[in-house]
Design a protein around this motif. Structure first.
Motif, mmCIF file in Angstrom:
data_model
loop_
_atom_site.group_PDB
_atom_site.id
_atom_site.type_symbol
_atom_site.label_atom_id
_atom_site.label_comp_id
_atom_site.label_asym_id
_atom_site.label_seq_id
_atom_site.Cartn_x
_atom_site.Cartn_y
_atom_site.Cartn_z
ATOM 1 N N THR A 196 30.528 37.186 37.447
ATOM 2 C CA THR A 196 30.907 37.935 38.657
ATOM 3 C C THR A 196 31.244 39.392 38.334
ATOM 4 O O THR A 196 30.669 40.327 38.908
ATOM 5 C CB THR A 196 32.135 37.279 39.330
ATOM 6 O OG1 THR A 196 31.921 35.872 39.395
ATOM 7 C CG2 THR A 196 32.378 37.849 40.706
ATOM 8 N N SER A 216 34.058 39.191 31.862
ATOM 9 C CA SER A 216 33.504 38.188 32.764
ATOM 10 C C SER A 216 33.212 36.924 31.987
ATOM 11 O O SER A 216 32.565 36.978 30.939
ATOM 12 C CB SER A 216 32.208 38.743 33.391
ATOM 13 O OG SER A 216 31.744 37.876 34.397
ATOM 14 N N GLY A 226 44.054 34.595 46.130
ATOM 15 C CA GLY A 226 44.341 34.025 44.808
ATOM 16 C C GLY A 226 44.939 34.997 43.819
ATOM 17 O O GLY A 226 45.099 34.643 42.645
ATOM 18 N N THR A 258 31.878 34.144 33.793
ATOM 19 C CA THR A 258 30.752 33.494 34.471
ATOM 20 C C THR A 258 29.885 34.449 35.296
ATOM 21 O O THR A 258 29.114 34.008 36.144
ATOM 22 C CB THR A 258 31.283 32.340 35.354
ATOM 23 O OG1 THR A 258 32.317 32.834 36.212
ATOM 24 C CG2 THR A 258 31.845 31.215 34.508
ATOM 25 N N SER A 293 38.124 39.776 40.887
ATOM 26 C CA SER A 293 37.562 38.613 41.582
ATOM 27 C C SER A 293 38.518 37.452 41.379
ATOM 28 O O SER A 293 39.328 37.452 40.453
ATOM 29 C CB SER A 293 36.188 38.251 41.008
ATOM 30 O OG SER A 293 36.325 37.792 39.684
HETATM 31 C C1 LIG Z 1 42.627 30.338 33.379
HETATM 32 C C2 LIG Z 1 42.129 30.718 34.746
HETATM 33 C C3 LIG Z 1 43.026 31.177 35.677
HETATM 34 C C4 LIG Z 1 42.580 31.509 36.962
HETATM 35 N N1 LIG Z 1 43.487 31.961 37.873
HETATM 36 C C5 LIG Z 1 43.090 32.176 39.141
HETATM 37 C C6 LIG Z 1 44.045 32.591 40.124
HETATM 38 O O1 LIG Z 1 45.214 32.853 39.857
HETATM 39 N N2 LIG Z 1 43.600 32.720 41.405
HETATM 40 C C7 LIG Z 1 42.314 32.450 41.758
HETATM 41 O O2 LIG Z 1 42.000 32.517 42.942
HETATM 42 N N3 LIG Z 1 41.377 32.156 40.834
HETATM 43 C C8 LIG Z 1 41.729 31.997 39.547
HETATM 44 N N4 LIG Z 1 40.804 31.679 38.586
HETATM 45 C C9 LIG Z 1 39.367 31.743 38.939
HETATM 46 C C10 LIG Z 1 38.765 33.044 38.398
HETATM 47 O O3 LIG Z 1 39.449 34.172 38.910
HETATM 48 C C11 LIG Z 1 37.262 33.161 38.695
HETATM 49 O O4 LIG Z 1 36.624 32.127 38.003
HETATM 50 C C12 LIG Z 1 36.758 34.526 38.246
HETATM 51 O O5 LIG Z 1 37.259 35.497 39.124
HETATM 52 C C13 LIG Z 1 35.249 34.624 38.191
HETATM 53 O O6 LIG Z 1 34.922 35.842 37.566
HETATM 54 P P1 LIG Z 1 33.828 35.906 36.391
HETATM 55 O O7 LIG Z 1 32.606 35.187 36.931
HETATM 56 O O8 LIG Z 1 33.573 37.362 36.191
HETATM 57 O O9 LIG Z 1 34.361 35.236 35.183
HETATM 58 C C14 LIG Z 1 41.206 31.369 37.302
HETATM 59 C C15 LIG Z 1 40.307 30.920 36.325
HETATM 60 C C16 LIG Z 1 40.754 30.593 35.054
HETATM 61 C C17 LIG Z 1 39.755 30.120 34.028
#
Ligand SMILES: Cc1cc2nc3c(=O)[nH]c(=O)nc-3n(C[C@H](O)[C@H](O)[C@H](O)COP(=O)(O)O)c2cc1C
Length: 202
Positions: free
Chosen positions: A16, A12, A126, A14, A120
């Protein structure tokens, strides 16, 4: 019911997937299982992390959570993986852990481990399903037994209903857009229940 050992492994940036992992842990402990929560090692350079205050803060807040290693995979009867979507795939941090499992794989120690995945993403479409399926591709190579939640939880119908592995949408501030606590807990308990059946049957 047979109690099993479950490794809840997450990555994670951030918070989630950390929260999803903690909900899974709570449900598993309530059900009497032995649980280890471990995080995939952060691999991003400090300069990249420093550009996102939420990322920096989460890393600091979770610095005492043990870092996941192949030993956790060896120890557990079942794994719950929780991983953000990165361009429709698992992040490098998760892949790095999976790629360290070659030794266990070579010894056949991952065969019949019971596994389930969660994810997530920022957009409702996404790539959450693709991410979970990508995780499961590795598990198939292990000879693990994949336990998708399907629609076994009533709460699936009100929380986004991802039958591959529960997932949640987050907004730009990291707020979850669906209430997935119950489905995550149900997925974790079902995975451990199947692991109990497998263990008893051996
Ligand atoms: C490099 C990168 C690629 C990502 N790719 C996607 C994606 O393909 N589709 C989407 O909806 N969100 C995408 N995101 C958003 C992340 O999925 C989202 O910030 C994450 O699920 C949050 O989980 P966390 O709080 O546990 O880090 C991306 C974020 C980053 C930094």
């Amino acid at each position: 019911m047979s109690n099993v050992k479950v490794a809840v492994i997450y990555y994670s940036s951030t918070g989630t997937n950390y929260q999803l992992a903690r909900w899974a842990e709570e449900a598993l402990k309530e059900a009497g299982h032995e649980v280890k929560v471990a995080r995939a090692q952060e691999l991003a350079p400090a300069e990249a992390i420093a550009q996102n205050p939420a990322w920096e803060q989460h890393l600091e807040e979770t610095k005492d959570v043990p870092v996941a290693s192949p030993d956790d995979l060896d120890w557990a009867d079942a794994f719950i993986f929780s991983t953000p979507t990165r361009f429709g795939n698992v992040p490098a941090q998760v892949k790095q852990l999976l790629d360290q499992a070659g030794g266990l794989w070579g010894q056949g120690k991952l065969v019949n481990k019971v596994v389930s995945g969660m994810s997530s993403a920022m957009n409702p479409h996404g790539g959450q399903e693709a991410t979970v399926k990508s995780l499961y591709t590795t598990m198939m190579h292990w000879g693990a037994i994949i336990v998708p939640p399907g629609y076994t939880s009533e709460a699936a119908f009100t929380s986004g209903g991802n039958p591959y592995g529960n997932s949640v949408t987050v907004d730009g501030e990291g707020n979850m857009q669906e209430d997935v606590e119950q489905v995550v807990k149900d997925q974790a308990k079902r995975t451990a229940q199947v692991a109990g059946w497998v263990k008893n049957g051996q």
